[in-house]
Design an enzyme around this catalytic site. Structure first.
Site, PDB file in Angstrom:
ATOM      1  N   HIS A  35      43.491  36.210  44.352  1.00 20.16           N
ATOM      2  CA  HIS A  35      44.124  35.810  43.090  1.00 20.16           C
ATOM      3  C   HIS A  35      45.375  36.637  42.806  1.00 20.16           C
ATOM      4  CE1 HIS A  35      41.178  32.808  41.868  1.00 20.16           C
ATOM      5  NE2 HIS A  35      40.275  33.595  42.434  1.00 20.16           N
ATOM      6  N   THR A  36      46.056  36.982  43.860  1.00 20.24           N
ATOM      7  CA  THR A  36      47.337  37.678  43.719  1.00 20.24           C
ATOM      8  C   THR A  36      48.493  36.761  44.120  1.00 20.24           C
ATOM      9  OG1 THR A  36      46.952  38.499  45.944  1.00 20.24           O
ATOM     10  CG2 THR A  36      46.459  40.017  44.154  1.00 20.24           C
ATOM     11  N   ASP A 175      46.655  29.945  51.427  1.00 19.49           N
ATOM     12  CA  ASP A 175      45.821  29.209  52.383  1.00 19.49           C
ATOM     13  C   ASP A 175      46.667  28.452  53.406  1.00 19.49           C
ATOM     14  OD1 ASP A 175      43.990  30.145  50.620  1.00 19.49           O
ATOM     15  OD2 ASP A 175      43.488  28.200  49.748  1.00 19.49           O
TER      16      ASP A 175
END
Ligand code: GLA
Length: 389
Positions: A35-36, A175
Site C-alpha cells: 500500500h505504498t 502488480d
C-alpha cells in the site's frame, strides 16, 4: 499443464490451422512495501514462475473469442474489436479487452480480432496478481501479433490504465510492473513516484520464499482498497498545509511524526503513518538484503505485517493466524500479509530445514481455528513475459 496440451485444447475449441502462438506472463509476490504504490513510495515485488499462459491466433475478421481452461463452464466468450466497452457478460475476458481498449486509446489499433485460450496456475483471488498477469499476457501478445512499438514498461502502464479505467479497480502500478518487468532470481526495487527501479538479486541458499494461501477473500476488498486510497489522499492534503510535499513517500518517519498533528482524524493519521513508515521499511529492507542480512529483512517484514494489521487495517483474522503461527515456528525469518489484503496470501522467508515444520504447524493451526484448509507453496522467482511457441 503442458504447452502441447494447451495447443491441442485450443484446436479443439477454435479449430486447427493458422499461425498459433503461445505466450506466458507471470504473477507476483510482494516481499515488502505494501500500500505504498499509490502513495509515491517504494515496493519490492518479484515475478513468480506461476502465471497465465495464452494460446492465440489472429482471426480474419473483427471477432474476438475467448476461452479459459480455468472457467470452462463459461464456454466461449464472444465479442468484437468494434465494441471496446466493459460488458458483465464477458466475465474474465473484460481484462484482455480492457488492455485492447488501452492500446486502442494510444493509437495502437488492431485491424483483426483473435481467438485466445488461456490457462493460469495462480490460484484465483489469492492476491498473487492473476489479473495483472492476464493483462500483461494480453499486452505482450498484442505487441507481438500486431507489431506494436511498446516496451514492457509501457505495457505495464497500459495494463494499469485498463484496470483503473476499464475494470474499475483503482490499483497502483506494482502488480503490472512486477509482471511485465520480472527478472529471474531478482526482486524489483521500484520507486513508484518516478518509476525508477533496480533489480536486487535474491540469493537464498539456505532459505525459501514460502507463500501461504488462506483461501479466503473477504468481499470488501475493492471498496476498502478505494477507501484507503481516499484516506491517504485526504491525509496528504492535510499534511501539505504543514510541509511542502507532493507525496507521502517523500517523508521520513521523523518528519511525519513532527507534522502528523496536521491530520485531525486519528484513523487517517494511522493510515498515513503506515504509508510513510512502510516506505522507509522497504528502503531499509533492500539495504539489509544487499548486505545479506536476512534476519533484519525478516524483522522488517514482521513490522510491515503489524503496521498493515493495526494502522492500515487491511488484514483479517485468518491471515493474522497464518502469520502469527509462522512467527512461532523456529527457522522463520519473517512473515507478513502480501498484496491488497482482506484475505489472500502471506509471504514468509523460511530456513530450508524448517519448511516442513512450517507447513505442518501453520496448516494445522489454521484448520483448528477456522476449520479451513490453507495451502502452502514454496515459490521461485521467475522472469517476465515471453513468447513460448
Ligand atoms: C493490490 C494493488 C497494488 C498494490 C497492492 C497493495 O495488489 O493492485 O497496486 O496497491 O494491492 O500493496
Amino acid at each position: 499443464m503442458k504447452t502441447e496440451e494447451m495447443v491441442a485444447k485450443f484446436k479443439e475449441v477454435f479449430g486447427a490451422g493458422g499461425d498459433i502462438r503461445v505466450y506466458f506472463a507471470p504473477g507476483r509476490v510482494n516481499l515488502i512495501g505494501e500500500h505504498t504504490d499509490y502513495n509515491g513510495g517504494h515496493v519490492f515485488p518479484c515475478a513468480l514462475t506461476l502465471g497465465t499462459y495464452g494460446v492465440v491466433r489472429k482471426s480474419m475478421d473483427h471477432n474476438l473469442r475467448f476461452y479459459s481452461l480455468n472457467f470452462e463452464d463459461r464456454g466461449i466468450l464472444e465479442s468484437s474489436i468494434d465494441e471496446l466497452k466493459p460488458d458483465p457478460e464477458l466475465f474474465w475476458a473484460n481484462y484482455p479487452k480492457g488492455v485492447l481498449w488501452a492500446f486502442d486509446e494510444k493509437g495502437m489499433r488492431v485491424d483483426y480480432g483473435f481467438d485466445l485460450l488461456i490457462w493460469g496456475n495462480i490460484p484465483n483471488g489469492s492476491g498473487l496478481s492473476s489479473s495483472a498477469s492476464l493483462e500483461v499476457l494480453t499486452g505482450t501478445l498484442l505487441k507481438d501479433l500486431y507489431g506494436f512499438d511498446v516496451e514492457n514498461e509501457g505495457i505495464a502502464l497500459l495494463c494499469q490504465r485498463s484496470e483503473n479505467h476499464y475494470n474499475g479497480m483503482n490499483c497502483g502500478i506494482m502488480d503490472q510492473f512486477a509482471s511485465a518487468m520480472g527478472k529471474k532470481d531478482h526482486a524489483i526495487f521500484l520507486d513508484t513516484a518516478t518509476l525508477e527501479y533496480e533489480y536486487a538479486p535474491v540469493k537464498l541458499r539456505d532459505q525459501k520464499i514460502v507463500v501461504t494461501n488462506s483461501r479466503v477473500k473477504h468481499s470488501l476488498v475493492d471498496s476498502a482498497y478505494n477507501d484507503r486510497r481516499r484516506e491517504c489522499e485526504t491525509a496528504l492534503k492535510e499534511l501539505k498545509k504543514a510541509m511542502r510535499i507532493k507525496t507521502l513517500g517523500e517523508l521520513t518517519e521523523e518528519e511525519f511524526d513532527s507534522i502528523q498533528d496536521a491530520i485531525p482524524d486519528a484513523v487517517r493519521r494511522k493510515r498515513a503513518k503506515h504509508a510513510v513508515y512502510e516506505n522507509r521499511r522497504t528502503i531499509r529492507a533492500v539495504e539489509a538484503l544487499k548486505k545479506n542480512d536476512l534476519a533484519a529483512f525478516g524483522r522488517l517484514m514482521n513490522e510491515s505485517h503489524i503496521s498493515l494489521r493495526d494502522d492500515y487495517e487491511v488484514s483479517c483474522e485468518e491471515i493474522d493466524c497464518l502469520v502469527e503461527t509462522a512467527w512461532r515456528v523456529d527457522g522463520v525469518l519473517g512473515s507478513r500479509i502480501t498484496g491488497g489484503g482482506f484475505g489472500g496470501c502471506t509471504v514468509s522467508i523460511v530456513e530450508n530445514a524448517a519448511v516442513e515444520e512450517f507447513e505442518r504447524k501453520v496448516l494445522e493451526e489454521y484448520k483448528i481455528r477456522f476449520n479451513r484448509e490453507g495451502e502452502v507453496y514454496v515459490v521461485d522467482i521467475g522472469g517476465g513475459p515471453e513468447r513460448i511457441v
